[in-house]
Design a protein around this motif. Sequence first.
Motif, short mmCIF file in Angstrom:
data_model
loop_
_atom_site.label_atom_id
_atom_site.label_comp_id
_atom_site.label_asym_id
_atom_site.label_seq_id
_atom_site.Cartn_x
_atom_site.Cartn_y
_atom_site.Cartn_z
N ARG A 250 0.83 -1.21 0.00
CA ARG A 250 0.00 0.00 0.00
C ARG A 250 0.87 1.26 0.00
NH1 ARG A 250 -5.51 -0.56 3.62
NH2 ARG A 250 -6.00 -2.72 3.16
N ASN A 251 1.96 1.24 0.77
CA ASN A 251 2.86 2.39 0.82
C ASN A 251 3.48 2.66 -0.55
OD1 ASN A 251 2.38 2.91 3.47
ND2 ASN A 251 4.28 2.04 4.25
N GLN A 254 0.80 4.25 -2.61
CA GLN A 254 0.56 5.61 -2.15
C GLN A 254 1.72 6.53 -2.52
OE1 GLN A 254 -0.50 5.98 2.02
NE2 GLN A 254 0.06 8.15 2.08
N LYS A 255 2.95 6.02 -2.42
CA LYS A 255 4.13 6.83 -2.76
C LYS A 255 4.09 7.23 -4.23
CE LYS A 255 8.18 8.58 -1.62
NZ LYS A 255 8.31 9.65 -0.61
N PHE A 258 1.36 9.83 -4.70
CA PHE A 258 1.79 11.11 -4.14
C PHE A 258 2.76 11.82 -5.09
CE2 PHE A 258 5.26 13.28 -1.87
CZ PHE A 258 4.55 14.30 -1.25
N ILE A 298 -3.03 14.00 -1.67
CA ILE A 298 -2.56 12.67 -1.22
C ILE A 298 -1.36 12.87 -0.31
CG2 ILE A 298 -1.58 10.46 -1.95
CD1 ILE A 298 -3.04 10.90 -4.66
N VAL A 301 4.07 9.15 2.14
CA VAL A 301 4.23 8.01 3.03
C VAL A 301 5.18 8.38 4.16
CG1 VAL A 301 5.07 5.64 3.22
CG2 VAL A 301 3.78 6.34 1.20
#
Length: 621
Positions: A250-251, A254-255, A258, A298, A301
Amino acid sequence: MLSISNLNFYFGSRALYEGASLHIKPKTKIGLIGANGTGKSTLLRLISGEYTPDGGTISKSGDCTIGFLNQDLLSYQTDDSILNVAMQAFEKQLELQKDIDKVLHKMETNYEDKDIDLLAKLQEDFERLDGYTIQSRTEEILEGLGFSTSDLDRPLKLFSGGWRMRVMLAKLLLQKPALLLLDEPTNHLDLPSIEWVEKYIHDYEGSIVVVSHDRYFLDRTIDNIAEVSGAKITLYPGNYSFYMEEKALRNEIQKGAFENQQSQIRQTERFIERFKAKASKARQVQSRVKALDKIDIIDDVIDEKAKVNFKFNFGTEPGRFILFLEHISKAFGEKVILKNTSATINRGDKIALIGANGKGKSTLLRIISGTEQIEGERRTGHNVIESFFAQHQLESLTVENTLIDELKATGTTKTEMELRSVLGCFLFSGEEVFKKIKVLSGGEKSRVALAKVLISEANFLLLDEPTNHLDMQSVNILIQALQQYEGTYVVVSHDRYFVTNIANKIWYIEDHEIKEYPGTFDEYETWMATRETSKPSAAKTISKPKPELAPVEAKTPNQAKQIEKLEAEIMVIENNIASIEAQMVDLANAADYTGLKKLEADLATEKGKLSSTTASWEALI
């Protein structure tokens, strides 16, 4: 069974929860994790009804009974025996027992038919509620949590806070609520008790929400992870190990999102800046300004895997042997802890001292530190400088000091910038280093006390339960620090993940003797499991365990002296050989064959000595 929707809760201006949601289904076992101060224990108090939400709802079904084990129970005291306190879980059965006793007492002097009918009904209800088994069930759970049979009739007030907590845990488990809330249940348990609780929770038929920093415990007991971060609750299916994999994935997603969004924002801002003065582009510029205002940002992380790079300074390098314990005996009245046992700690040993509570781990640690009176001899090696960490030392912190001043008070030679760097490693950054000790939580005080130990320039550390009250990130930092530490240490801990990562030897007390296992905790557990399943019986014999798994007795001081003497002899012989070989080169160049022949004989003699001395040395180590 229980639903949390759009939960808001504030401490002053700080939002612990803002729009947080969580749904707990029947028979679900949830591990609640997050950094210290994120509100895990607060969430349990909100669910139990102790706290009232500032917004949102917490609703539960009509049959959802809640049991809550919290750290406040440590202070509970009473003259009742621990057996009676735990049996308070059976409120209905105990009331029925009182009614039965009253009827029986009345029938001794006034025998009536209606009393017989009443007695039959009461006994029927009592049997239906398994009333005749409540004492045996209570005894089973208390003994599973580490109490001896003789302890059960002792008053609760005679036990320490940790043992009182076990009694309250037993009472809660006996009540079998539909939803069990546990706040750090393993903090005051030894390894056998933790393993017993793991099995009990695994088989528990109700739902459980448990706050714990013990990764092994979570892996073996829960099937969901609820992470508290950024005032929100994120639910991950699976145990802690699966959560770590899923979190990394997930990170990564998300990274990427972002960075893509930040790139788009920069492009939009450049367009606005470039064309804001051009009338022909006014409509497009205005459109993009509005788009920026509406964008749902967003978050980046947060790197929770803090990397530690300590530079340990030893003012003095110790000798090979750190400590000798010879023919040590220790008893408290009739309770024997150690009896005529010996051990040696060598330079570079990373020892984990493990075992059940009451076996004498903390006593042995005090013996090693020289603060416990003993029979026998305790001697420290050459140039040993010791530093001791224990939970009670948190109280010795100067509460009016700032964090940075508390570290300076150790007399360290480190500069303020170096001390700020050390505090940064322990998650105190920026202006936090000027916080006063008195405003810190228990976990934060532990981090400060550990930082003081690690900058003390000691070459021998003694650490008693250093991971208590630390969150997972802080435990990881301590692991990294100890892995970089080049000195020697002895650690008492029940955190199996921690011990696995920091120990190269395992010490345990068995039959009042100090025993040593020469390997890691994982290897020790494998060996112990093999030993338990392979105990000899009258019907069969068993083969000896493999040499690499068998424990060895710790070196006695006499053996240590012999080893040291043999090492000195080997060094002299090796120097003699080097000298002879150098002389042989000179004589060969001078063509002195008579002298060369004599040196060859001397060389053969020295090599023979080296072989036999080395064999003697190898037999002892």
